[in-house]
Design an enzyme around this catalytic site. Structure first.
Site, short mmCIF file in Angstrom:
data_model
loop_
_atom_site.label_atom_id
_atom_site.label_comp_id
_atom_site.label_asym_id
_atom_site.label_seq_id
_atom_site.Cartn_x
_atom_site.Cartn_y
_atom_site.Cartn_z
N CYS A 97 0.87 -1.18 0.00
CA CYS A 97 0.00 0.00 0.00
C CYS A 97 0.91 1.23 0.00
O CYS A 97 2.05 1.15 -0.44
CB CYS A 97 -0.98 -0.01 1.17
N PHE A 98 0.44 2.36 0.49
CA PHE A 98 1.24 3.58 0.35
C PHE A 98 2.53 3.53 1.17
O PHE A 98 3.62 3.74 0.66
CB PHE A 98 0.41 4.80 0.75
#
Length: 362
Positions: A97-98
């Site tokens: 994810c980020f």
């Protein structure tokens, strides 16, 4: 979730072509993803927006609780099924994810509950991006040779003929000129940089690139690399007008038509290609002036009519003055700003290719 496996943000994973599962929202993915990634989000754009508002107003615990209410039941089952199907096709895939935090951990946990355990990237997208950008900055300090020359000298072909060539226009999906737009969507700035970084992972030694402006279509060369190009020695390809005209006919007409025809079919492909060429010429109004532009537009219109009749060579009637009245004066103006000593070699295409190979070996 503390026992869920982690993997370090090694750019080598990208060189291996490992499948990556990006669980960020689609809006984040579109802005820039890691090479080889597929977007199978934990939350869609609207769910992410609502959770973000909740986080700002009430904190992390409330945001997590809202996320659990939004992504449950059939919605959750569908997303887990998508991850599971992807992992069955690519058993060595990695999740991110980020920042490699909560969203990828949740995805990992749900995947584990479905019977599959896969690692997530420590630091996520952000850490991997930092590693790719660091590779670009490091490349600015490598030995660098820049290939210059008038439009139509097949400089890109020369770079592609070298094992250590970095095709910047390929990374930008743009030929770097007024007529250089690719029919397919250009990459975001982030994706352009990631493509550069990925290619550079395989090029630890001397590099050869085409002479470019800082802007290639909608992409901008990273500052450090651009500065490295300005310091680098150069070679210059010199070819006859007829030879160059044949090259830009191939680039601007034949190859463009091949892509448009393949993507959109006969009728729509022709309409879109014609529209692109007409718009590209019209954008040169300021440099060409009204009279010259009108003349080239008339020649272009006649060429389109002949092309429909099977004579694509008719485009040379407007491409030739485009070279001599627009591109060549612009390049020679830039050339006047350079010290002649900047060029290690000046010659035809074959001699420049041979020189670039010899320079690289030395």
């Amino acid at each position: 979730m503390s026992e869920l496996p982690l993997i370090d943000p090694d750019p080598g994973l990208l060189s291996e072509g490992r499948r990556l599962i990006d669980v960020r929202a689609p809006v984040e993915f579109i802005q820039g993803a890691l090479p080889g990634a597929v977007n199978l989000p934990l939350m869609d754009n609207e769910e992410r927006r609502l959770v973000g508002i909740e986080y700002k107003q009430r904190g992390q615990a409330a945001a997590i609780a809202l996320g659990e209410r939004l992504v449950r039941g059939e919605v959750k089952a569908a997303r887990v099924a998508a991850w599971k199907a992807e992992l069955e096709r690519h058993p060595d895939a990695i999740v991110y994810c980020f920042r490699g935090g909560l969203r990828s951990q949740i995805a990992q946990q749900w995947i584990r509950e479905a019977g599959i355990t896969r690692p997530r990237i420590r630091g996520g997208w952000k850490a991997m991006r930092q590693a790719l950008c660091a590779r670009i900055d490091a490349a600015a300090e490598q030995p660098l040779l820049v290939v210059g020359g008038l439009t139509g000298c097949a400089k890109t072909d020369l770079v592609l003929a070298l094992d250590n060539g970095l095709d910047l226009e390929g990374c930008a999906r743009h030929k770097g000129s007024a007529f250089g737009r690719h029919p397919l969507q250009a990459p975001s700035q982030i994706d352009f940089e990631h493509a550069m970084g990925l290619r550079l992972l395989a090029l630890p030694g001397p590099l050869v690139v085409e002479d470019e402006s800082r802007h290639i279509g909608g992409s901008n060369l990273p500052q450090a690399f651009w500065e490295g190009m300005q310091r680098a020695p150069r070679i210059r390809v010199e070819m006859s007008l007829d030879w160059r005209l044949a090259q830009i006919h191939r680039d601007y007409i034949e190859e463009l038509w091949t892509v448009y025809h393949r993507q959109f079919g006969e009728w729509l492909g022709w309409a879109l290609m014609r529209k692109q060429l007409e718009e590209s010429l019209a954008k040169l109004h300021k440099r060409l002036g009204s009279a010259r532009l009108a003349r080239l537009q008339r020649l272009q219109e006649l060429a389109f009519r002949e092309h429909v009749r099977g004579n694509s060579q008719a485009h040379e009637a407007w491409l030739a003055p485009l070279l001599t009245e627009y591109y060549d004066p612009m390049y020679r103006h830039q050339l006047e700003k350079r010290d002649p000593g900047d060029f290690l070699h000046v010659g035809d295409w074959e001699s420049c290719l041979a020189f670039a190979r010899e320079w690289s070996a030395q």
